[in-house]
Design a protein around this motif. Structure first.
Motif, PDB file in Angstrom:
ATOM      1  N   PHE A 156       0.817  -1.206   0.000  1.00 30.20           N
ATOM      2  CA  PHE A 156       0.000   0.000   0.000  1.00 30.20           C
ATOM      3  C   PHE A 156       0.858   1.266   0.000  1.00 30.20           C
ATOM      4  O   PHE A 156       2.018   1.260   0.420  1.00 30.20           O
ATOM      5  CB  PHE A 156      -0.895   0.052   1.262  1.00 30.20           C
ATOM      6  N   LYS A 209      -6.241   8.368   2.095  1.00 35.28           N
ATOM      7  CA  LYS A 209      -6.467   7.375   1.030  1.00 35.28           C
ATOM      8  C   LYS A 209      -5.387   6.295   1.093  1.00 35.28           C
ATOM      9  O   LYS A 209      -4.193   6.599   1.096  1.00 35.28           O
ATOM     10  CB  LYS A 209      -6.456   8.078  -0.328  1.00 35.28           C
ATOM     11  N   VAL A 259      -3.960   3.315  -1.002  1.00 34.36           N
ATOM     12  CA  VAL A 259      -3.936   2.808  -2.382  1.00 34.36           C
ATOM     13  C   VAL A 259      -3.201   1.470  -2.401  1.00 34.36           C
ATOM     14  O   VAL A 259      -2.049   1.366  -1.973  1.00 34.36           O
ATOM     15  CB  VAL A 259      -3.246   3.819  -3.319  1.00 34.36           C
ATOM     16  N   PRO A 288      -8.843   2.391  -4.425  1.00 34.39           N
ATOM     17  CA  PRO A 288      -8.336   2.940  -3.168  1.00 34.39           C
ATOM     18  C   PRO A 288      -9.411   2.941  -2.083  1.00 34.39           C
ATOM     19  O   PRO A 288     -10.601   3.113  -2.365  1.00 34.39           O
ATOM     20  CB  PRO A 288      -7.924   4.376  -3.535  1.00 34.39           C
TER      21      PRO A 288
END
Length: 450
Positions: free
Chosen positions: A142, A169, A171, A213
């Motif tokens: 991530f 966020k 991702v 995400p």
């Protein structure tokens, strides 16, 4: 041993032989500690060694007798092998802070030390247990973003501001084996909800990892500055603690605001400048302040300087770069002409920060009693009683019209009166009761006579 004065004599004994006692006896004074560590903030997070991450260590020093914070006290920091790390000083709330960067992933201790002011051989310690990680397994799968910027925990980490909204966020790497195989939750590890941090989806909600995400909308509804920890958890990975801090509108975690070198203030609080005095208002950055090196502007609002007969120098609205030495303004009230209220607000344009208002109530805020009257009974022997005082400015020695006086009547909560044009206040109370009058010195909370 109890504090006090002592003497010591020595004698050498060898077999059946004894020497005489040492002459003269050695005298010494044993004094009680005047400072101590009151508390330590929890260590938030596990710094990752290979990324050069740090962890913030904080401890508070107070006066032993009064439990009030000790400002400007040096605190030495050492690793458990006695390797010196550095020295920081306590802020206006008595807190000393140190950013510690571990060099290996072994759990160990870092110790904060203060030295007794009257005896350099006496030291007090506050230990912190550090649990670093060599690497972060989350970063294999991530990347974490705050408002589309990767979060760098070797720099500032997660920094949020009061009244703002953010997107946090997570991702996932394309093709990650965790996709569709486990869940993730964002949780409150330390102080997040206490500081007014709210999230949507709500903190603790479990979200399935997909190729898209994972996004949390994060807002800060509180106004206080402070440190917090969020935690990203998953059944498939160890917890990832995200250290962060809130820059509140009182800016308490980033600047120390001091009036006349001794009176600690905060934006969002109230100060009490006095007629006849040139005050000094000092702004200093705290350790690790986000405002250090930033352009800052102090703004004035409320009753004007001209109307009050006072002046702020340098002038309101001027821009300065906040350095380690801080900034000092002169608030000249030597020729003030009336009581009044105005406010000061700090703007940091590059960061989009505007502080809460520092309200300033100008008046005779430090006075002393120059005359007592009474108690005098009206219509004795059964009438009520009257007492009074006359007060003068501690600074100008003039009669203190408008000074705030505390009235304490027996069996009742305190009330407050204002001195008249002659600096006088009088009150009555019934037969068989009592009352007291005392200045309410809001400038520094102390009563002194010149």
């Amino acid at each position: 041993m109890l504090p006090g004065s002592y003497t010591v004599e020595g004698q050498q004994v060898y077999g059946a032989n004894e020497s005489g006692w040492t002459v003269p006896a050695v005298s010494f004074n044993l004094v009680a500690p005047t400072i101590r560590f009151a508390e330590a903030a929890p260590v938030i997070g596990h710094p990752v060694v290979e990324n050069g991450e740090w962890v913030l260590l904080r401890t508070r020093v107070v006066d032993t007798l009064t439990s009030q914070p000790v400002v400007g006290q040096p605190v030495d920091w050492r690793e458990d092998n006695d390797q010196p790390l550095g020295t920081t000083v306590t802020d206006q709330d008595g807190w000393a802070s140190y950013r510690y960067v571990p060099v290996n992933a072994e759990s160990h201790w870092v110790v904060a030390t203060i030295t007794h002011p009257d005896n350099p051989l006496t030291r007090f310690v506050q230990p912190f247990e550090i649990h670093p990680d060599q690497r972060n397994p989350w970063l294999r799968e991530f990347t974490l973003y705050l408002n589309d910027e990767p979060v760098d925990f070797a720099a500032e980490g997660v920094v949020l501001r009061s009244g703002r909204s953010y997107q946090l966020k997570l991702v996932v790497r394309p093709g990650s084996p965790l996709i569709e195989q486990t869940t993730v939750a964002l949780e409150d590890e330390q102080n997040a909800e206490l500081l007014g941090i709210e999230a949507s989806p709500a903190l603790g909600s479990e979200l399935l990892i997909t190729a898209q995400p994972l996004v949390w909308s994060v807002a800060v509804e509180g106004v206080e500055s402070g440190y917090f920890g969020l935690k990203i958890s998953s059944p498939k990975l160890p917890d990832w603690v995200l250290p962060g801090r809130v820059i509140g509108t009182n800016l308490a975690g980033d600047v120390a605001l001091v009036l006349d070198e001794v009176i600690a203030l905060k934006f969002g609080s109230t100060g009490y400048p006095c007629h006849g005095v040139e005050h000094r208002l000092m702004l200093h950055p705290t350790t690790g302040s986000a405002l250090l090196g930033q352009t800052v502007i102090l703004h004035w609002s409320g009753e004007s300087e001209q109307a009050l007969g006072i002046a702020l120098l340098p002038r309101p609205g001027q821009a300065f770069v906040l350095g380690e030495e801080g900034i000092t303004w002169q608030l000249d009230c030597r020729n003030s002409i009336k009581d009044g209220v105005f406010s000061l607000r700090l703007e940091v344009p590059q960061l989009g920060i505007s502080s809460a208002e520092l309200q300033m109530e100008l008046g005779h805020n430090k006075v002393y009693v120059s005359k007592h009257t009474g108690p005098t009974q009206v219509n004795p022997p059964w009438g009520y009683w009257v007492i009074g005082i006359e007060v003068r400015s501690f600074f100008t020695k003039q009669l203190a019209a408008g000074a705030r006086i505390k009235v304490t009547r027996e069996g009742q909560p305190p009330t407050y009166e204002r001195a008249n044009a002659q600096g006088q206040v009088s009150v009555s109370y019934p037969q068989g009761s009592s009352a007291e009058l005392s200045p309410d010195n809001r400038y520094d909370g102390k009563y002194e006579e010149p």
